[in-house]
Design an enzyme around this catalytic site. Structure first.
Site, mmCIF file in Angstrom:
data_model
loop_
_atom_site.group_PDB
_atom_site.id
_atom_site.type_symbol
_atom_site.label_atom_id
_atom_site.label_comp_id
_atom_site.label_asym_id
_atom_site.label_seq_id
_atom_site.Cartn_x
_atom_site.Cartn_y
_atom_site.Cartn_z
ATOM 1 N N CYS A 280 0.797 -1.127 0.055
ATOM 2 C CA CYS A 280 0.083 -0.008 0.005
ATOM 3 C C CYS A 280 0.701 1.057 -0.027
ATOM 4 O O CYS A 280 0.644 2.051 -1.081
ATOM 5 C CB CYS A 280 -0.994 -0.014 1.202
ATOM 6 S SG CYS A 280 -1.983 -1.244 1.214
HETATM 7 N N1 NAD Z 1 -2.702 -5.971 2.060
HETATM 8 C C1 NAD Z 1 -3.341 -4.626 2.787
HETATM 9 O O1 NAD Z 1 -2.844 -4.226 4.101
HETATM 10 C C2 NAD Z 1 -4.276 -3.643 2.293
HETATM 11 C C3 NAD Z 1 -4.941 -2.774 3.028
HETATM 12 C C4 NAD Z 1 -5.840 -1.803 2.301
HETATM 13 C C5 NAD Z 1 -6.059 -2.130 1.047
HETATM 14 N N2 NAD Z 1 -5.409 -3.062 0.203
HETATM 15 C C6 NAD Z 1 -5.654 -3.202 -0.865
HETATM 16 O O2 NAD Z 1 -6.428 -4.312 -1.367
HETATM 17 C C7 NAD Z 1 -6.255 -4.882 -2.640
HETATM 18 C C8 NAD Z 1 -5.981 -6.337 -2.572
HETATM 19 O O3 NAD Z 1 -4.651 -6.593 -1.485
HETATM 20 P P1 NAD Z 1 -4.205 -7.727 -1.036
HETATM 21 O O4 NAD Z 1 -3.192 -7.352 0.065
HETATM 22 O O5 NAD Z 1 -5.348 -8.550 -0.230
HETATM 23 O O6 NAD Z 1 -3.543 -8.616 -2.240
HETATM 24 P P2 NAD Z 1 -3.393 -10.020 -2.126
HETATM 25 O O7 NAD Z 1 -2.170 -10.258 -3.231
HETATM 26 O O8 NAD Z 1 -2.979 -10.487 -0.651
HETATM 27 O O9 NAD Z 1 -4.659 -10.785 -2.571
HETATM 28 C C9 NAD Z 1 -5.144 -10.691 -3.763
HETATM 29 C C10 NAD Z 1 -5.714 -12.066 -3.972
HETATM 30 O O10 NAD Z 1 -6.418 -12.018 -5.397
HETATM 31 C C11 NAD Z 1 -6.242 -13.006 -6.209
HETATM 32 N N3 NAD Z 1 -6.543 -12.559 -7.603
HETATM 33 C C12 NAD Z 1 -5.739 -11.866 -8.654
HETATM 34 N N4 NAD Z 1 -6.363 -11.626 -9.627
HETATM 35 C C13 NAD Z 1 -7.779 -12.349 -9.364
HETATM 36 C C14 NAD Z 1 -8.638 -12.506 -10.323
HETATM 37 N N5 NAD Z 1 -8.829 -11.901 -11.550
HETATM 38 N N6 NAD Z 1 -9.870 -13.209 -9.817
HETATM 39 C C15 NAD Z 1 -9.814 -13.753 -8.660
HETATM 40 N N7 NAD Z 1 -8.957 -13.689 -7.741
HETATM 41 C C16 NAD Z 1 -7.683 -12.797 -8.106
HETATM 42 C C17 NAD Z 1 -4.801 -13.330 -5.941
HETATM 43 O O11 NAD Z 1 -4.649 -14.704 -6.185
HETATM 44 C C18 NAD Z 1 -4.629 -13.103 -4.417
HETATM 45 O O12 NAD Z 1 -4.938 -14.212 -3.734
HETATM 46 C C19 NAD Z 1 -5.054 -4.062 -3.262
HETATM 47 O O13 NAD Z 1 -5.584 -2.920 -4.100
HETATM 48 C C20 NAD Z 1 -4.446 -3.578 -2.118
HETATM 49 O O14 NAD Z 1 -3.773 -2.136 -2.232
HETATM 50 C C21 NAD Z 1 -4.371 -3.853 0.716
#
Ligand code: NAD
Length: 441
Positions: A280
């Site tokens: 992030c």
């Molecule tokens: N990690 C954090 O602390 C956090 C906090 C707030 C916001 N975010 C935002 O949330 C979003 C997700 O982040 P995250 O940390 O959960 O990522 P992550 O990589 O942990 O999880 C994302 C998941 O999505 C899956 N994926 C990718 N493409 C896909 C598709 N087309 N269909 C189905 N599944 C799919 C991946 O396999 C993965 O398991 C990002 O935009 C991030 O910036 C993250």
């Protein structure tokens, strides 16, 4: 003759208002998506999740949690009771009254936003979109993504947003590893494509989250998230600059911060560190910077913070090299043990972790590097695969220097300082330990 809207309503299979939704889906079951899916199930909704990664699907479907914030002992019973299930294909999402998209939004090497995951998720969802469904984008992204990218893909099905289905943006604000602020207590900002979209999304999330905060548009919600994370990136950049200034002035940065923090108003403590990491803080401001470049606007604070923060790993290695030099040792002939490689304490996430940059620089300088991280068993840096070493007295004693990058809660900092000949602490966790072998950023 019934109106077109009435005809559409009558042909809707399950046109339930989202406040009364009975089932909910999540696309992307990572740090954001899985906790949300769990909370949907806990709120009494039939929760169905989908992830493109078959290993992740298998793991969750067997009740094993791949992330620290969700315990398998909590996930298992939800799976066993059928309250939460993992779909093997997208068709299952058709059953969901509301679908939240939680896919990654990384940067390309060129530092441009990579919204291909959002694109793919929307493209794959579209054929299964049905009347009465609510779609919420959660992935952090630049203002305009929901309206300019997701909306046209979903409307290409012939269904109209605000009438046949609803679409909103609601930024995820989860803080992995934070026990003080569990997901449902963090207020949920929501901005729809139309006022009706905002209302539906607010009614739906009102069932899961303690507080919802509707805003006037999807763009306002997208921008709010970028302000939060840019605020952090800029303030971390500022305090990192102060740390460098304190070092030149021979002052203890941590003492200065503690003193400033006694001001009861108008000051908020940020701590310096070896750089910024995670999916992030280093990434999200770049989304805004890129968007504004298209509008001939330069985001100077973002660019400056990025410059200062990105230099921190190099500064850390230079400082370590000087500390070794003072002891007559060259970095190239030294054994360095790195404590913690995850981007922050008590998580296993190494995305954008400054520890990887630091280890890369140490390897380039020909140092012998070992690392210890109870959450991360292996990392790949500079083409080399390194495995976490047990934190033993022998390891500490044979190291020329130990560098503390990510102090997980169960790391025995005092023991490290007692055993290692030289400790460089980049997080201020040794503050108060006045030992001749311990140095802080
Ligand atoms: N990690 C954090 O602390 C956090 C906090 C707030 C916001 N975010 C935002 O949330 C979003 C997700 O982040 P995250 O940390 O959960 O990522 P992550 O990589 O942990 O999880 C994302 C998941 O999505 C899956 N994926 C990718 N493409 C896909 C598709 N087309 N269909 C189905 N599944 C799919 C991946 O396999 C993965 O398991 C990002 O935009 C991030 O910036 C993250």
């Amino acid at each position: 003759m019934p109106s077109r809207a009435a005809r559409l309503r009558s042909t809707a299979k399950t046109p339930r208002p989202a406040g009364t939704a009975q089932s909910a889906g999540v696309i992307g079951l990572g740090y954001v998506g899985l906790p949300l899916l769990v909370e949907m199930a806990r709120a009494g909704l039939r929760a169905v999740g989908f992830d493109v990664d078959p290993r992740r699907r298998r793991e969750i479907a067997s009740g094993q949690s791949p992330i620290e914030d969700i315990k398998s002992s909590d996930l298992g019973p939800l799976v066993a009771s059928g309250a939460l299930r993992v779909a093997e294909d997208w068709t299952a999402l058709r059953e969901a009254d509301a679908v939240s998209i939680c896919v990654p939004t990384p940067l390309r090497k060129s530092k441009e936003p990579d919204i291909s995951f959002i694109h793919t998720a929307a493209e794959t969802l579209a054929p299964h979109l049905r009347r009465g469904q609510l779609v919420i984008l959660e992935s952090t992204t630049y203002p305009g993504t929901t309206r300019e990218i997701v909306l046209p893909i979903l409307e290409a099905t012939g269904l109209r947003c605000g009438r046949d289905f609803h679409l909103a943006f609601s930024p995820e604000r989860v803080d992995p590893g934070n026990l003080v602020w569990p997901l449902t207590r963090i207020p949920k900002v929501i901005g729809g494509i139309t006022p009706a979209c905002t209302q539906r999304a607010a009614a739906f999330y009102g069932r899961i989250f303690e507080t919802v905060h509707p805003v006037s548009s999807a763009e306002a919600a997208e921008m709010a998230k970028l302000l939060e994370n840019t605020f952090r990136a800029v303030n971390i950049g500022l305090v990192n600059e102060f740390a460098l200034a304190c070092q030149r002035l021979g002052l203890d940065t941590w003492e200065v911060i503690r003193a400033s923090a006694t001001k009861p108003f108008g000051f908020m403590s940020f701590r310096p560190g070896p750089g910024i990491g995670g999916h992030c803080i280093p990434v999200d401001p770049q989304y805004l910077s890129w968007k504004m470049r298209l509008l001939n606007f330069t985001t100077r604070f973002i660019d400056l913070a990025e410059e200062v923060n990105a230099e921190m790993p190099r500064h850390v290695v230079q400082r370590l090299s000087m500390l070794l030099n003072d002891r007559g040792k060259a970095l190239s002939r030294s054994r360095i043990t790195v404590i913690g490689v995850a981007y922050k304490a008590d998580v296993s996430d190494v995305r954008e972790s400054p520890a990887l940059d630091i280890i890369g620089l140490l390897l380039q300088a020909k140092a012998k590097v070992a690392y210890h991280d109870p959450f991360v068993s292996q990392i790949d840096v500079e083409g080399a695969a390194l495995r976490s070493s047990p934190l033993t007295r022998a390891l500490l004693r044979r190291s020329d220097a130990v560098i503390i990058i990510t102090p997980h809660s169960d790391i025995a900092v005092r023991e490290i300082c007692a055993q290692a000949p030289l400790v460089f602490d980049t997080r201020g966790v040794t503050a108060g330990l006045d030992l001749p072998n311990v140095f802080r950023l």
